[in-house]
Design a protein around this motif. Sequence first.
Motif, mmCIF file in Angstrom:
data_model
loop_
_atom_site.group_PDB
_atom_site.id
_atom_site.type_symbol
_atom_site.label_atom_id
_atom_site.label_comp_id
_atom_site.label_asym_id
_atom_site.label_seq_id
_atom_site.Cartn_x
_atom_site.Cartn_y
_atom_site.Cartn_z
ATOM 1 N N GLY A 193 0.795 -1.224 0.000
ATOM 2 C CA GLY A 193 0.000 0.000 0.000
ATOM 3 C C GLY A 193 0.823 1.266 0.000
ATOM 4 N N ALA A 194 2.155 1.146 0.043
ATOM 5 C CA ALA A 194 3.016 2.335 0.064
ATOM 6 C C ALA A 194 4.134 2.191 -0.966
ATOM 7 C CB ALA A 194 3.587 2.558 1.454
ATOM 8 N N GLU A 195 3.805 1.601 -2.114
ATOM 9 C CA GLU A 195 4.808 1.420 -3.156
ATOM 10 C C GLU A 195 5.289 2.784 -3.660
ATOM 11 O OE1 GLU A 195 1.871 0.047 -3.045
ATOM 12 O OE2 GLU A 195 2.192 -2.136 -2.933
ATOM 13 N N THR A 196 6.558 2.858 -4.022
ATOM 14 C CA THR A 196 7.125 4.118 -4.488
ATOM 15 C C THR A 196 8.209 3.863 -5.519
ATOM 16 O OG1 THR A 196 8.308 6.132 -3.824
ATOM 17 C CG2 THR A 196 8.818 4.121 -2.622
ATOM 18 N N LYS A 197 8.406 4.844 -6.387
ATOM 19 C CA LYS A 197 9.489 4.794 -7.359
ATOM 20 C C LYS A 197 10.566 5.820 -7.024
ATOM 21 C CE LYS A 197 6.673 3.069 -11.205
ATOM 22 N NZ LYS A 197 6.217 3.323 -12.602
ATOM 23 N N ALA A 198 10.506 6.357 -5.816
ATOM 24 C CA ALA A 198 11.491 7.349 -5.390
ATOM 25 C C ALA A 198 12.892 6.735 -5.362
ATOM 26 C CB ALA A 198 11.136 7.882 -4.010
ATOM 27 N N PRO A 199 13.914 7.490 -5.720
ATOM 28 C CA PRO A 199 15.292 6.976 -5.624
ATOM 29 C C PRO A 199 15.592 6.557 -4.188
ATOM 30 C CG PRO A 199 15.219 9.050 -6.842
ATOM 31 C CD PRO A 199 13.878 8.876 -6.228
ATOM 32 N N PRO A 200 16.434 5.542 -3.997
ATOM 33 C CA PRO A 200 16.768 5.087 -2.645
ATOM 34 C C PRO A 200 17.263 6.203 -1.731
ATOM 35 C CG PRO A 200 17.605 3.553 -4.275
ATOM 36 C CD PRO A 200 17.091 4.733 -5.031
ATOM 37 N N LYS A 201 17.905 7.203 -2.310
ATOM 38 C CA LYS A 201 18.405 8.329 -1.520
ATOM 39 C C LYS A 201 17.289 9.020 -0.750
ATOM 40 C CE LYS A 201 21.088 12.604 -2.082
ATOM 41 N NZ LYS A 201 21.830 13.444 -3.065
ATOM 42 N N TYR A 202 16.061 9.001 -1.297
ATOM 43 C CA TYR A 202 14.938 9.698 -0.676
ATOM 44 C C TYR A 202 13.862 8.743 -0.146
ATOM 45 C CZ TYR A 202 17.084 13.511 -3.295
ATOM 46 O OH TYR A 202 17.979 14.420 -3.801
ATOM 47 N N ASP A 203 13.988 7.462 -0.436
ATOM 48 C CA ASP A 203 12.983 6.481 -0.020
ATOM 49 C C ASP A 203 13.231 6.062 1.431
ATOM 50 O OD1 ASP A 203 11.180 4.430 0.308
ATOM 51 O OD2 ASP A 203 12.089 3.100 -1.184
ATOM 52 N N PRO A 204 12.296 6.329 2.352
ATOM 53 C CA PRO A 204 12.503 5.987 3.768
ATOM 54 C C PRO A 204 12.503 4.487 4.040
ATOM 55 C CG PRO A 204 10.273 6.771 3.442
ATOM 56 C CD PRO A 204 10.997 7.012 2.147
ATOM 57 N N ASN A 205 12.156 3.684 3.026
ATOM 58 C CA ASN A 205 12.167 2.229 3.191
ATOM 59 C C ASN A 205 13.356 1.595 2.464
ATOM 60 O OD1 ASN A 205 9.756 2.291 4.679
ATOM 61 N ND2 ASN A 205 8.539 2.273 2.796
ATOM 62 N N SER A 206 14.357 2.418 2.147
ATOM 63 C CA SER A 206 15.545 1.932 1.446
ATOM 64 C C SER A 206 16.811 2.423 2.125
ATOM 65 C CB SER A 206 15.561 2.420 -0.015
ATOM 66 O OG SER A 206 14.465 1.927 -0.739
ATOM 67 N N VAL A 207 17.841 1.596 2.055
ATOM 68 C CA VAL A 207 19.188 2.009 2.453
ATOM 69 C C VAL A 207 19.993 2.181 1.175
ATOM 70 C CG1 VAL A 207 21.291 1.384 3.692
ATOM 71 C CG2 VAL A 207 19.068 0.758 4.651
ATOM 72 N N GLU A 208 20.564 3.361 0.983
ATOM 73 C CA GLU A 208 21.369 3.608 -0.210
ATOM 74 C C GLU A 208 22.789 3.098 0.029
ATOM 75 O OE1 GLU A 208 22.013 7.195 -3.388
ATOM 76 O OE2 GLU A 208 22.235 7.689 -1.271
ATOM 77 N N LEU A 209 23.375 2.445 -0.971
ATOM 78 C CA LEU A 209 24.702 1.859 -0.861
ATOM 79 C C LEU A 209 25.646 2.511 -1.868
ATOM 80 C CD1 LEU A 209 23.545 -1.872 -0.635
ATOM 81 C CD2 LEU A 209 24.091 -0.329 1.266
ATOM 82 N N TRP A 210 26.902 2.700 -1.441
ATOM 83 C CA TRP A 210 27.846 3.472 -2.252
ATOM 84 C C TRP A 210 29.028 2.657 -2.743
ATOM 85 C CZ3 TRP A 210 27.184 6.817 2.545
ATOM 86 C CH2 TRP A 210 25.997 7.555 2.452
ATOM 87 N N GLY A 211 28.979 1.345 -2.604
ATOM 88 C CA GLY A 211 30.055 0.525 -3.150
ATOM 89 C C GLY A 211 31.203 0.281 -2.202
ATOM 90 N N PHE A 212 30.959 0.365 -0.898
ATOM 91 C CA PHE A 212 32.017 0.131 0.079
ATOM 92 C C PHE A 212 32.032 -1.323 0.550
ATOM 93 C CE2 PHE A 212 31.381 4.846 1.084
ATOM 94 C CZ PHE A 212 32.342 5.222 0.149
#
Length: 289
Positions: A193-212
């Motif tokens: 019910g809360a699907e989103t196409k927001a980039p991970p940088k702005y999605d509160p249900n995502s952790v953005e990863l930088w290749g470390f």
Amino acid sequence: MAEIIQKDGTWTFDGDALRLTPGRDKNVSLLRRTLGELTVPLRALAGISFEQGKKSGRLRLRLRDGADPLLQATGGRLAEPNDPYQLTVESDRYGVAEYVVDEVRDALLLDRVPADPVDGYLLPGPSVPLSVSAGDGTASFDGERVRLEWNWKTEDSKSAAGARLLALTDLTTVEWHPAVGLENGYLRFTVRGAETKAPPKYDPNSVELWGFKKDPLMALVAAAVQARLPHPTVSPEAARATEQPTAIAPEDDHDALLRRLRELGDLHKSGILTDEEFATAKRAVLKRM
């Protein structure tokens, strides 16, 4: 029994299952060391192969589609060093590797194991509780809830609401993507019910990863959640009707939890887990005991 022992790890086949133990060599990836020993039942295998090279060769397992929650959650995007179903073989052990391949193939033929997809997970996924810090946050999973906490590098609009607590029953999918080139990776949870196409940088249900270095460990969190979600072959309607995951649950007995405590202690001593990650995971285990 067929067994091959290498710096990269040890594979042992007893006729019913392959036991994959990562090696202690410094070149063995952090993900494989953290994941630990895997037991792959024969019926989860679609095939095995061995590729020879001038200096070293490589054993590869091919699992049936849908058999493993780790492969399901990562979609085949694990880089070669992090793939637990590959083993580097030194040139003087090529004969042993070929013997292992022959033994496994013979067993697959004798047991008439099909190579087609399965409709339920045949591997249990990583043990819980799990807690991993990478990218712009920390993802923790205790078997029932996912907790996302943010660090000072998190985008303000994303961290403003504070930590996120996501119930497993509210999740529909989980995805892990590695960082590739200039494109960042992510660990994303889709909430019903809360699907989103927001980039991970702005999605509160995502952790953005930088290749470390610790990015691949987020794949273990994804796999642990995936193992407890309805199998991909189960229709959304059936999943909602039963409200029960089809995954194989890990052991919850006292001995299993004690083993998990010992594993966490070893990971902490070796520097894989920070003091904070170790304390969080230890508290979760003690709570279940």
